[in-house]
Enzyme design. Structure first.
Site, mmCIF file in Angstrom:
data_model
loop_
_atom_site.group_PDB
_atom_site.id
_atom_site.type_symbol
_atom_site.label_atom_id
_atom_site.label_comp_id
_atom_site.label_asym_id
_atom_site.label_seq_id
_atom_site.Cartn_x
_atom_site.Cartn_y
_atom_site.Cartn_z
ATOM 1 N N TYR A 85 3.399 55.740 -4.963
ATOM 2 C CA TYR A 85 1.889 56.369 -5.370
ATOM 3 C C TYR A 85 2.373 57.658 -5.399
ATOM 4 O O TYR A 85 2.315 58.629 -4.949
ATOM 5 C CB TYR A 85 0.868 55.807 -4.188
ATOM 6 C CG TYR A 85 -0.574 56.222 -4.485
ATOM 7 C CD1 TYR A 85 -1.178 56.045 -4.903
ATOM 8 C CD2 TYR A 85 -1.222 57.571 -3.544
ATOM 9 C CE1 TYR A 85 -2.654 56.546 -5.010
ATOM 10 C CE2 TYR A 85 -2.382 57.819 -3.610
ATOM 11 C CZ TYR A 85 -3.378 57.142 -4.556
ATOM 12 O OH TYR A 85 -4.176 58.072 -4.215
ATOM 13 N N TYR A 130 6.324 52.449 -16.145
ATOM 14 C CA TYR A 130 7.852 51.903 -15.789
ATOM 15 C C TYR A 130 8.691 51.482 -16.951
ATOM 16 O O TYR A 130 10.368 51.841 -16.869
ATOM 17 C CB TYR A 130 8.333 50.614 -14.435
ATOM 18 C CG TYR A 130 6.575 51.483 -13.832
ATOM 19 C CD1 TYR A 130 6.873 52.153 -12.952
ATOM 20 C CD2 TYR A 130 5.817 50.187 -13.008
ATOM 21 C CE1 TYR A 130 6.495 52.307 -11.204
ATOM 22 C CE2 TYR A 130 5.355 50.337 -12.261
ATOM 23 C CZ TYR A 130 5.294 51.321 -11.240
ATOM 24 O OH TYR A 130 4.638 51.893 -9.993
#
Length: 158
Positions: A85, A130
């Site tokens: 996060y 990602y």
């Protein structure tokens, strides 16, 4: 920019876990207490590990929380990233990539052959991030989970 978490970081980690849960539209499911996180991360037998991403000014920008898993197919440990996060106002500053880079460095240094995590299918910004790092989705696998009553019933032998 990236450092190991300390017991003094538990309150901010707890706060960011709640921020992440709110972002993922599941704040009501985030039940962990600061005491539980402290025990998991820094107790007698730590079950998880965490890193903190800081800005140049020393502000906490984000965190990663992870634990070891094991691949019977590869015969070695890997890292499962439970939470990654970065606070919304700190995104775009390289903190997420730096946290993942640190975990990849740990994998390489220790001979671990996998760094894995889950992402919600609607979280397009994270998915694109990602993929930009070379991560590949494991679309052929479906995650299953037992919790609450179902876990209790199975655990009781029902």
């Amino acid at each position: 920019m990236i450092r190991n978490a300390t017991p003094d970081d538990v309150p901010v980690i707890h706060q960011m876990v709640r921020e992440l849960a709110e972002y993922e539209r599941a704040l009501d499911e985030a039940k962990a207490t600061q005491e539980q996180l402290c025990e998991a991360l820094f107790g007698e037998r730590p079950a998880a590990f965490a890193h903190i991403a800081e800005t140049d000014e020393g502000d906490v920008a984000g965190f990663s929380l992870w634990f070891l898993n094991f691949s019977t197919w590869r015969g070695v440990h890997g890292i499962y990233l439970e939470d990654l996060y970065v606070r919304p106002e700190k995104r775009g500053g390289g903190h997420g990539k730096a946290l993942l880079t640190e975990l990849a460095r740990i994998c390489v240094a220790r001979g671990y052959e996998r760094l894995e995590w889950s992402v919600l299918d609607w979280n397009t910004p994270s998915i694109n991030f990602y993929k930009s790092l070379g991560a590949k989705p494991q679309d052929e696998w479906t995650v299953y989970r037992l919790t609450d009553e179902a876990l209790e019933e199975l655990g009781a032998g029902a």
